[in-house]
Design a protein around this motif. Sequence first.
Motif, PDB file in Angstrom:
ATOM      1  N   TYR A   5     -17.812 -28.493  20.182  1.00  0.00           N
ATOM      2  CA  TYR A   5     -19.185 -27.964  20.255  1.00  0.00           C
ATOM      3  C   TYR A   5     -19.909 -28.540  21.463  1.00  0.00           C
ATOM      4  N   ARG A  34     -31.554 -21.700  16.112  1.00  0.00           N
ATOM      5  CA  ARG A  34     -30.728 -21.062  15.078  1.00  0.00           C
ATOM      6  C   ARG A  34     -29.247 -21.152  15.426  1.00  0.00           C
ATOM      7  N   ARG A  37     -28.174 -24.626  14.527  1.00  0.00           N
ATOM      8  CA  ARG A  37     -28.023 -24.765  13.072  1.00  0.00           C
ATOM      9  C   ARG A  37     -26.745 -24.086  12.573  1.00  0.00           C
ATOM     10  N   ALA A  38     -26.408 -22.931  13.149  1.00  0.00           N
ATOM     11  CA  ALA A  38     -25.168 -22.250  12.776  1.00  0.00           C
ATOM     12  C   ALA A  38     -23.967 -23.111  13.156  1.00  0.00           C
ATOM     13  N   GLU A  40     -23.979 -26.354  13.357  1.00  0.00           N
ATOM     14  CA  GLU A  40     -23.968 -27.479  12.408  1.00  0.00           C
ATOM     15  C   GLU A  40     -23.182 -27.118  11.154  1.00  0.00           C
ATOM     16  N   LYS A  41     -23.383 -25.913  10.655  1.00  0.00           N
ATOM     17  CA  LYS A  41     -22.685 -25.476   9.449  1.00  0.00           C
ATOM     18  C   LYS A  41     -21.180 -25.361   9.702  1.00  0.00           C
ATOM     19  N   ILE A  42     -20.816 -24.883  10.878  1.00  0.00           N
ATOM     20  CA  ILE A  42     -19.401 -24.730  11.208  1.00  0.00           C
ATOM     21  C   ILE A  42     -18.750 -26.093  11.407  1.00  0.00           C
ATOM     22  N   GLY A  44     -19.915 -29.021  10.390  1.00  0.00           N
ATOM     23  CA  GLY A  44     -20.033 -29.841   9.190  1.00  0.00           C
ATOM     24  C   GLY A  44     -20.629 -31.206   9.456  1.00  0.00           C
ATOM     25  N   PRO A  46     -24.322 -33.227  11.382  1.00  0.00           N
ATOM     26  CA  PRO A  46     -25.633 -32.993  11.996  1.00  0.00           C
ATOM     27  C   PRO A  46     -25.536 -33.034  13.521  1.00  0.00           C
TER      28      PRO A  46
END
Length: 129
Positions: A5, A34, A37-38, A40-42, A44, A46
Amino acid sequence: MCSFYRGTTESILTSCITVWYGGCTASCRRTLQRIVRAAEKIVGAPLPSLQDIYNTRLSRKALSIAGDSTHPTHCLFSLLPSGRRMRSLKARTSRLKDSFVHQAVRMLNSLPALTPLLSLPSAPTNSGH
């Protein structure tokens, strides 16, 4: 995943962030956040917000320019006669007020101890003036 990332998405999102982020609209900032944040979800884990990245890079770049007398914009980062604050430039438009130099001077003026930071000896660097 975090390294991937940072190496791909974050590097693209934050390319020259000190230049363009101040002029972004609130809607544009929300849209870009946004994406973070997307990610972050991928990933896993912060991730730092774009605002945090901007503040960090702005302060680092401003201190670098203010401490380097050979930098072309060094003259825009001058101390007031009191030596406690930087001279703010006049700006009539919000576009100019949101530009890098104005944001950087405001940020430097908000630091609690400005004078000791600027008196540190710093060698001129060749990193993207």
